[in-house]
Design a protein around this motif. Structure first.
Motif, PDB file in Angstrom:
ATOM      1  N   ALA A  23      57.974  51.938  59.039  1.00  0.00           N
ATOM      2  CA  ALA A  23      59.328  50.909  58.901  1.00  0.00           C
ATOM      3  C   ALA A  23      58.971  49.675  57.999  1.00  0.00           C
ATOM      4  O   ALA A  23      59.667  49.434  57.324  1.00  0.00           O
ATOM      5  N   GLU A  24      57.929  49.109  58.547  1.00  0.00           N
ATOM      6  CA  GLU A  24      57.320  48.021  57.827  1.00  0.00           C
ATOM      7  C   GLU A  24      56.960  48.214  56.419  1.00  0.00           C
ATOM      8  O   GLU A  24      57.462  47.384  55.652  1.00  0.00           O
ATOM      9  N   ALA A  25      56.179  49.255  55.890  1.00  0.00           N
ATOM     10  CA  ALA A  25      56.138  49.816  54.674  1.00  0.00           C
ATOM     11  C   ALA A  25      57.349  49.850  54.068  1.00  0.00           C
ATOM     12  O   ALA A  25      57.494  49.405  52.566  1.00  0.00           O
ATOM     13  N   ARG A  26      58.281  50.482  54.531  1.00  0.00           N
ATOM     14  CA  ARG A  26      59.763  50.764  53.930  1.00  0.00           C
ATOM     15  C   ARG A  26      60.355  49.285  53.396  1.00  0.00           C
ATOM     16  O   ARG A  26      60.688  49.165  52.589  1.00  0.00           O
ATOM     17  N   ARG A  27      60.472  48.642  54.666  1.00  0.00           N
ATOM     18  CA  ARG A  27      60.914  47.028  54.258  1.00  0.00           C
ATOM     19  C   ARG A  27      60.190  46.353  53.003  1.00  0.00           C
ATOM     20  O   ARG A  27      60.794  45.827  52.267  1.00  0.00           O
ATOM     21  N   ILE A  28      58.703  46.279  53.065  1.00  0.00           N
ATOM     22  CA  ILE A  28      58.013  45.626  51.996  1.00  0.00           C
ATOM     23  C   ILE A  28      58.372  46.392  50.892  1.00  0.00           C
ATOM     24  O   ILE A  28      58.721  45.752  49.601  1.00  0.00           O
ATOM     25  N   ARG A  29      58.385  47.725  50.808  1.00  0.00           N
ATOM     26  CA  ARG A  29      58.797  48.428  49.364  1.00  0.00           C
ATOM     27  C   ARG A  29      60.022  47.976  48.804  1.00  0.00           C
ATOM     28  O   ARG A  29      60.189  48.038  47.737  1.00  0.00           O
ATOM     29  N   GLU A  30      61.024  47.860  49.545  1.00  0.00           N
ATOM     30  CA  GLU A  30      62.250  47.484  49.059  1.00  0.00           C
ATOM     31  C   GLU A  30      62.402  46.014  48.645  1.00  0.00           C
ATOM     32  O   GLU A  30      63.331  45.822  48.115  1.00  0.00           O
ATOM     33  N   GLY A  31      61.460  45.442  48.925  1.00  0.00           N
ATOM     34  CA  GLY A  31      61.567  43.870  48.350  1.00  0.00           C
ATOM     35  C   GLY A  31      60.758  43.822  47.146  1.00  0.00           C
ATOM     36  O   GLY A  31      60.511  44.813  46.244  1.00  0.00           O
ATOM     37  N   GLU A  32      60.641  42.582  46.532  1.00  0.00           N
ATOM     38  CA  GLU A  32      60.151  42.680  45.313  1.00  0.00           C
ATOM     39  C   GLU A  32      58.692  42.482  45.064  1.00  0.00           C
ATOM     40  O   GLU A  32      58.056  42.561  44.257  1.00  0.00           O
ATOM     41  N   ILE A  33      58.106  42.337  46.550  1.00  0.00           N
ATOM     42  CA  ILE A  33      56.332  42.288  46.507  1.00  0.00           C
ATOM     43  C   ILE A  33      56.061  41.237  45.741  1.00  0.00           C
ATOM     44  O   ILE A  33      55.125  41.421  44.697  1.00  0.00           O
ATOM     45  N   ALA A  34      56.630  40.111  45.887  1.00  0.00           N
ATOM     46  CA  ALA A  34      56.161  38.898  45.257  1.00  0.00           C
ATOM     47  C   ALA A  34      54.785  38.128  45.498  1.00  0.00           C
ATOM     48  O   ALA A  34      54.196  37.861  44.659  1.00  0.00           O
ATOM     49  N   LYS A  35      54.398  38.558  46.777  1.00  0.00           N
ATOM     50  CA  LYS A  35      53.193  37.769  47.308  1.00  0.00           C
ATOM     51  C   LYS A  35      52.569  39.128  48.023  1.00  0.00           C
ATOM     52  O   LYS A  35      52.498  39.240  49.182  1.00  0.00           O
ATOM     53  N   PRO A  36      51.808  39.996  47.153  1.00  0.00           N
ATOM     54  CA  PRO A  36      51.567  41.337  47.593  1.00  0.00           C
ATOM     55  C   PRO A  36      50.417  41.061  48.861  1.00  0.00           C
ATOM     56  O   PRO A  36      50.301  42.028  49.866  1.00  0.00           O
ATOM     57  N   VAL A  37      49.521  40.369  48.555  1.00  0.00           N
ATOM     58  CA  VAL A  37      48.359  40.088  49.618  1.00  0.00           C
ATOM     59  C   VAL A  37      48.898  39.598  50.881  1.00  0.00           C
ATOM     60  O   VAL A  37      48.836  39.991  51.877  1.00  0.00           O
ATOM     61  N   ARG A  38      49.770  38.546  50.749  1.00  0.00           N
ATOM     62  CA  ARG A  38      50.352  38.099  52.127  1.00  0.00           C
ATOM     63  C   ARG A  38      51.556  39.005  52.669  1.00  0.00           C
ATOM     64  O   ARG A  38      51.619  39.109  54.012  1.00  0.00           O
TER      65      ARG A  38
END
Length: 175
Positions: A23-38
């Motif tokens: 679910a955390e991966a899905r949440r990140i995936r659905e965003g812009e991933i502007a700060k990928p490392v963070r």
């Protein structure tokens, strides 16, 4: 000696952990991933830690009474496969970071989060498959453990009982 009851509990905890990480991966995936490392690195670390924990458990179970239980070796093979899926998920998270940060290294890199999002989707899929395997094996493990521990030939004997049998009068006469 490996505590099979504790391993039953641990097996049961992995599936919900994987669902949470997915679910955390899905949440990140659905965003812009502007700060990928963070954004992705904490997820990757948690998935890596779970992969190490699961691999350690497979090892511990492989050298325990569990491997002698009916279906134990087959279950261990399923768990080893699920461990590989969890490890692959962690690697895919790292690739998602890499693909999103390529724009700083290469002029022709994809400036959108599409490739990273695809890697995270694949990580989710692997975690979901591993969760399904863990849920099934945990249920089987629990049933097997219940039936295994009631079989007289596998009940734990104390060393004193084993020594007492070896020093019976008949045993002493043979020596």
């Amino acid at each position: 000696m490996v505590d099979l009851t504790a391993h039953t509990r641990l097996l049961g905890e992995v599936s919900p952990s994987l669902k949470e990480l997915s679910a955390e991966a899905r949440r990140i995936r659905e965003g812009e991933i502007a700060k990928p490392v963070r954004e992705i690195a904490p997820l990757s670390l948690r998935v890596h830690e779970l992969a190490v924990q699961c691999t350690r458990q497979v090892h511990d179970l492989s050298v325990s009474r569990y491997s002698a239980m009916e279906g134990g070796a087959e279950s261990l093979a399923h768990l080893a496969g699920a461990c590989a899926q969890i490890s692959l998920s962690a690697t895919l998270c790292n690739l998602a970071i890499h693909h999103r940060t390529e724009i700083y290294l290469y002029e022709d890199a994809d400036p959108t989060p599409a490739t990273s999002a695809d890697q995270l989707r694949r990580a989710e899929d692997e975690m979901q498959r591993a969760a399904t395997t863990y849920r099934a094996v945990a249920q089987q493990f629990s049933r097997r453990l219940a039936s295994f521990t009631t079989r007289p030939e596998f009940l734990h004997r104390s060393p004193t009982q084993a020594n007492a049998k070896a020093t019976t009068p008949a045993a002493r006469q043979r020596t």
